[in-house]
Write a protein that holds these residues in place. Structure first.
Motif, short mmCIF file in Angstrom:
data_model
loop_
_atom_site.label_atom_id
_atom_site.label_comp_id
_atom_site.label_asym_id
_atom_site.label_seq_id
_atom_site.Cartn_x
_atom_site.Cartn_y
_atom_site.Cartn_z
N PRO A 2 0.97 -1.04 -0.09
CA PRO A 2 -0.01 -0.04 -0.01
C PRO A 2 0.94 1.28 -0.05
O PRO A 2 2.09 1.34 0.45
CB PRO A 2 -0.90 -0.28 1.38
CG PRO A 2 0.02 -1.14 2.21
CD PRO A 2 0.90 -1.70 1.18
N PRO A 3 0.33 2.40 -0.47
CA PRO A 3 1.17 3.56 -0.38
C PRO A 3 1.23 3.99 0.94
O PRO A 3 0.48 3.83 1.98
CB PRO A 3 0.23 4.68 -0.98
CG PRO A 3 -1.04 4.13 -1.13
CD PRO A 3 -0.95 2.56 -1.02
N PRO A 4 2.29 4.69 1.47
CA PRO A 4 2.70 5.07 2.72
C PRO A 4 1.72 6.22 3.04
O PRO A 4 1.46 7.00 2.33
CB PRO A 4 4.19 5.51 2.98
CG PRO A 4 4.33 5.70 1.32
CD PRO A 4 3.67 4.90 0.39
N ASP A 5 1.55 6.29 4.39
CA ASP A 5 0.71 7.47 5.01
C ASP A 5 1.71 8.77 4.90
O ASP A 5 2.58 8.67 5.06
CB ASP A 5 0.32 7.30 6.35
CG ASP A 5 -0.78 6.30 6.28
OD1 ASP A 5 -1.72 6.26 5.51
OD2 ASP A 5 -0.99 5.73 7.66
N ASP A 6 1.02 9.94 4.44
CA ASP A 6 1.59 11.10 4.56
C ASP A 6 0.95 12.20 5.07
O ASP A 6 0.54 12.99 4.15
CB ASP A 6 2.13 11.15 2.85
CG ASP A 6 3.14 12.26 2.78
OD1 ASP A 6 3.65 12.70 3.56
OD2 ASP A 6 3.50 12.41 1.58
N PRO A 7 0.66 12.23 6.15
CA PRO A 7 -0.36 13.12 6.81
C PRO A 7 -0.11 14.52 6.48
O PRO A 7 -0.87 15.36 6.49
CB PRO A 7 -0.26 12.88 8.31
CG PRO A 7 0.76 11.79 8.79
CD PRO A 7 1.19 11.15 7.50
N ASP A 8 1.21 15.09 6.50
CA ASP A 8 1.61 16.32 6.32
C ASP A 8 1.50 16.79 5.01
O ASP A 8 1.68 18.09 4.63
CB ASP A 8 3.13 16.51 7.13
CG ASP A 8 3.18 15.89 8.31
OD1 ASP A 8 2.25 15.97 9.06
OD2 ASP A 8 4.48 15.82 8.60
N PHE A 9 1.09 15.95 4.02
CA PHE A 9 1.43 16.42 2.77
C PHE A 9 -0.02 17.34 2.26
O PHE A 9 -1.11 16.90 2.62
CB PHE A 9 1.41 15.25 1.79
CG PHE A 9 1.45 15.54 0.24
CD1 PHE A 9 2.51 16.24 -0.22
CD2 PHE A 9 0.33 15.61 -0.51
CE1 PHE A 9 2.64 16.45 -1.87
CE2 PHE A 9 0.73 15.73 -1.96
CZ PHE A 9 1.76 16.44 -2.35
N ARG A 10 0.33 18.55 1.53
CA ARG A 10 -0.54 19.22 1.11
C ARG A 10 -0.06 19.53 -0.14
O ARG A 10 0.88 20.19 -0.42
CB ARG A 10 -0.76 20.73 1.86
CG ARG A 10 -1.07 20.73 3.28
CD ARG A 10 -2.54 20.22 3.70
NE ARG A 10 -2.74 20.13 5.11
CZ ARG A 10 -2.66 18.69 5.68
NH1 ARG A 10 -2.11 17.81 4.77
NH2 ARG A 10 -2.72 18.62 6.78
N GLU A 11 -1.02 19.28 -1.18
CA GLU A 11 -0.76 19.55 -2.51
C GLU A 11 -0.69 21.15 -3.04
O GLU A 11 -1.47 21.90 -2.56
CB GLU A 11 -1.67 18.91 -3.62
CG GLU A 11 -1.16 18.77 -4.99
CD GLU A 11 -2.19 18.03 -5.69
OE1 GLU A 11 -2.52 16.74 -5.40
OE2 GLU A 11 -2.45 18.48 -6.89
N ARG A 57 4.91 5.34 -6.07
CA ARG A 57 3.93 5.94 -5.18
C ARG A 57 3.80 4.93 -3.95
O ARG A 57 2.99 5.32 -3.01
CB ARG A 57 2.78 5.68 -5.88
CG ARG A 57 2.55 6.35 -7.21
CD ARG A 57 1.30 6.22 -8.06
NE ARG A 57 1.37 4.77 -8.21
CZ ARG A 57 0.31 4.05 -8.77
NH1 ARG A 57 -0.85 4.77 -9.08
NH2 ARG A 57 0.46 2.97 -9.06
N ARG A 58 4.60 3.96 -3.91
CA ARG A 58 4.67 2.88 -2.84
C ARG A 58 5.92 2.89 -1.88
O ARG A 58 6.20 2.05 -1.50
CB ARG A 58 4.26 1.41 -3.33
CG ARG A 58 2.89 1.34 -4.09
CD ARG A 58 2.82 0.14 -4.83
NE ARG A 58 1.61 0.24 -5.90
CZ ARG A 58 0.35 0.00 -5.64
NH1 ARG A 58 0.30 -0.58 -4.44
NH2 ARG A 58 -0.20 -0.07 -6.62
N SER A 59 6.52 3.96 -2.15
CA SER A 59 7.97 4.18 -1.55
C SER A 59 8.01 5.21 -0.60
O SER A 59 7.38 5.97 -0.49
CB SER A 59 8.99 4.33 -2.63
OG SER A 59 10.04 4.69 -2.14
N TYR A 60 8.75 4.63 0.59
CA TYR A 60 8.88 5.61 1.73
C TYR A 60 10.19 6.81 1.37
O TYR A 60 10.09 7.68 2.08
CB TYR A 60 9.17 4.85 3.05
CG TYR A 60 8.04 4.20 3.38
CD1 TYR A 60 7.30 4.74 4.77
CD2 TYR A 60 7.48 2.81 3.16
CE1 TYR A 60 6.06 4.24 5.21
CE2 TYR A 60 6.36 2.45 3.42
CZ TYR A 60 5.81 3.07 4.59
OH TYR A 60 4.70 2.30 4.95
#
Ligand code: HEC
Length: 711
Positions: free
Chosen positions: A603-612, A646-649
């Motif tokens: 699965p793609p990693p979580d990235d909670p801080d990301f704002r496009e 898209r699935r890489s940390y």
């Protein structure tokens, strides 16, 4: 290829259309009992597949018939072998029960063909040596075998001879300056004791050539340039002086192109090698040659003396090419009865959409007819052998012009097969249209290994009058007419194998390995391989049993040729390289093996801080498409030789990303470094990848309506 005592030159005339003959008068053939099984006459032992295309004639035809229409229902998996990620599109070879193939970055494997047991593998450590060259990373499509040695080219321009028994290197030469924006991806061939090899490039200034080396020692025998150099420095030979008259402007500043990146065939009767020459560089005729002249020998078939490398004749399907119509699609030799005479011909279905039959002794044009829809020329003039172009097809009015076929080719490098039994060629065909135009601004050659050849091509799977698609086309080279065809939902399907069992085998990009009756096109067998297929299958005998082997898995070629198809294929045809294990599959009658499931999707990693940041996305998208797409896939949907980012940390961590992308931390594994990137560019790309991750997480990952492939 060199057969020493086992070489058997059967009369070429036996291989006439529609005539199946047993191999007789060939007692020195030491392979087990081909005559007893009623094989079609052939020049190499029927049990083996010792070179790309099998024999010197490159027919991709096996004379074996133990697997035939009658028992194909019992064809099943005998064994399979998992491969590491990376290129898996080579056509294997089989000699004396041993299978040889290259995977990844020219890692050569030898496998017991009956059991599937690995005998040895040899890694030329291309990632460590490639430097800037690694940015193109195609991987090779084939290797060569002769007299106990296996030969492979490498990304960094080496040609290596390996002992076929021990797997130890015997000699290595640098056939290409590693500093050039070019790499080796085609199969070397061994003809008359010499190994001959070309190379490939669209990535910057280059001037094409092929080189022949002594197969035993690696000593250079000769080199033939395909394009004239700077006239003020004099020409290497008369052929170059002649060719220079067909150029204008200051073409030598761009090199002129003309890489010999795929096809070669050999006629032992006349000691002639036929080479297929690639597109010019740049592709635009206006830029490289002031829009004037035929520009020999780009996009031409050239016949050379195999002993000396001297020019004999040429035939140029696309004079003054401006569409990227390489003439490097496989050249296949046969003797055909045409108008009551047996003609020694060569056949080619190049990108430009016409099927050519040429007299291989004289170079005379015999015939050419379109095998797909062709919009750039109305026909080929039978008197001159030249195409009659449709006005405007050269997109010189300033407006985009719809062209078909395109640089993807009516047929690309995935080899066709020719069956001397049915007299038909079996062509993996692409139906694709695109709009061609000049890119804005003044064009300059790229210096950083980007594909930038001075022509703008806008296309996609749903572009044009019909959605793009593919087919397998059975074509008569004698009548120049289709005999049957099978439609596929998408294009860029695998190479073709024909056998004397009245069978034609082909893998499809959506993972099916299929067999058709060679005479009627009836589907007689299929197997779900669970991974895209691009490579051509082969057939051979080991331990008294006939096998069919092929490699499965996607490659850079797919990610690069057709970004939009990747999007479609991922969604519609379930191409998912993360879960589709690359493999070697070997089939035999009675085989009952089953394929294990591939790895579970990560699965793609979580990235909670990301704002496009909408301001960053366009720059990131362009930088990604220019530098990363060819390996990591359109919009980072992993499809090529690199992982699905898209699935890489790694992209979540700024420093780790920097270490990999600018620092070259994974260079030895085939991930090139980009030390010249500015902080802003690096961050744009990282941001773009994280945006693609977010789309995957929330399920909004979508293909754009159309995408621009700007070369
Ligand atoms: C020529 C092919 C190629 C190109 C071009 C390429 N990569 Fe890679 N990349 C690879 C391969 C192969 C790997 C896997 C290496 C390994 O096995 O560890 C990789 C790995 C990576 C990784 C690490 C992924 C992980 O989770 O391990 C990142 C990040 C990455 N690439 C980013 C990029 C970016 C950004 C670009 C464009 C600037 C780019 N790559 C261009 C081939 C390529």
């Amino acid at each position: 290829m060199h057969w020493g005592k086992r070489y058997c030159r059967s009369a070429l005339g036996l291989a006439l259309a529609g005539i199946a003959l047993t191999l007789s008068g060939c007692a020195m053939n030491a392979s087990p009992g081909p005559a007893a099984t009623g094989e079609v006459a052939d020049k190499v032992p029927g049990s083996d597949w010792p070179g790309y295309g099998r024999g010197d004639d490159q027919q991709h035809f096996s004379p074996l018939r133990e697997i035939g229409e009658g028992n194909i229902g019992q064809l099943g998996l005998a064994w399979s072998m998992d491969l590491a990620p990376g290129n898996s599109v080579t056509e294997p070879l089989a000699v004396d029960g041993v299978l040889y193939f290259a995977a990844g970055l020219s890692v050569v494997h030898a496998v017991d063909a009956a059991s599937g047991e690995l005998l040895w593998s040899y890694d030329p450590r291309v990632g460590e040596k490639g430097g800037m060259n690694m940015r193109t990373a195609w991987g090779v499509r084939g290797i060569a075998w002769s007299n106990g040695k296996v030969y492979t080219g490498t990304q960094d321009g080496r040609l290596i001879a390996i002992d076929a028994t021990s797997g130890k290197p015997v000699w290595s030469v640098q056939t290409l300056d590693p500093g050039l924006p070019a790499h080796v991806n085609g199969a070397p061939r061994v003809f008359n004791g010499k190994v001959i090899i070309g190379w490939a490039s669209t990535m910057g200034v280059n001037r094409g050539y092929v080189t022949a080396y002594d197969a035993e020692t690696g000593e250079k025998a000769w080199r033939f340039w395909t394009v004239p150099g700077d006239p003020s420095k004099g020409f290497e030979n008369e052929a170059m002086a002649m060719a220079a008259k067909t150029w204008a402007g200051e073409w030598w500043k761009y090199g002129g192109g003309g890489a010999v990146w795929n096809s070669m065939a050999y006629d032992p009767e006349t000691d002639t090698v036929f080479i297929g020459v690639g597109s010019p560089y740049p592709w635009s005729h206006r830029v490289r040659s002031d829009g004037k002249g035929d520009n020999l020998f780009v996009g031409a078939i050239v016949a050379l003396d195999m002993t000396t490398g001297e020019y004999r004749w040429h035939y140029q399907p696309t004079p003054g090419d401006t569409w990227d119509f390489d003439a490097v699609m496989d050249i296949e030799l046969a003797d055909l009865e045409i108008d009551g005479n047996v003609r020694k011909v060569l056949m080619q279905a190049p990108k430009n959409g016409f099927f050519y039959v040429i007299d291989r002794v004289t170079g005379d044009f015999i015939s050419a007819e379109p095998f797909v829809k062709v919009s750039w020329a109305s026909h080929v003039d039978p008197k001159t052998g030249r195409p009659v172009e449709i006005p405007g097809a050269r997109f010189d009015s300033g407006k985009p012009v719809r062209v078909t076929p395109t640089s993807i080719g009516g047929h690309n490098w995935m080899p066709m097969a020719y069956s001397p039994q049915t007299g038909l060629a079996y062509i993996p065909v692409n139906h694709f249209e695109a709009d061609y135009s000049d890119p804005p601004g003044k064009w300059k050659p790229s210096t950083d290994y980007r594909a930038d050849a001075g022509v703008m091509i806008l296309g996609g799977p749903d572009f044009g009058t019909k959605p793009a698609s593919g087919s397998l086309l059975a074509w008569s080279p004698v009548t120049q007419k289709p005999v049957w065809s099978v439609k596929y939902p998408t294009y860029l399907n695998g190479g073709v194998l024909a056998t004397a069992g009245n069978l034609v085998f082909q893998g499809t990009i959506d993972g099916w390995f299929k067999a058709f009756a060679a005479d009627t096109g009836k589907l007689v067998w299929q197997f779900d391989t669970g991974a895209p297929i691009i490579a051509a299958p082969i057939s051979y005998r080991a331990g008294g049993r006939q096998y069919v082997t092929l490699l499965t898995g996607s490659s850079m070629g797919i990610a690069m040729y057709a970004p939009t198809m990747v999007g479609t294929a991922v969604q519609k045809y379930a191409i998912d390289p993360m879960t589709q294990q690359r493999r070697v599959l070997t089939f035999a009658i009675g085989g009952d093996g089953e394929l294990a499931a591939g790895p579970a999707p990560v699965p793609p990693p979580d990235d909670p801080d990301f704002r496009e940041d909408p301001d960053r996305i366009p720059a990131g998208a362009i930088a990604f498409a220019s530098h990363c797409l060819q390996c990591h896939g359109d919009r980072a949907i992993g499809i090529g030789n690199g992982p699905d980012l898209r699935r890489s940390y790694i992209p979540l961590d700024k420093q780790a990303f920097d270490r990999v992308v600018r620092g070259g931390a994974l260079e030895a594994q085939g991930m090139p470094k980009y030390p010249e990137f500015s902080d802003a560019k690096l961050e744009d790309i990282r941001h773009y990848i994280r945006a693609q991750m977010a789309q995957l997480r929330d399920g909004t990952s979508k293909r754009p309506e159309k995408s621009s492939i700007s070369y």
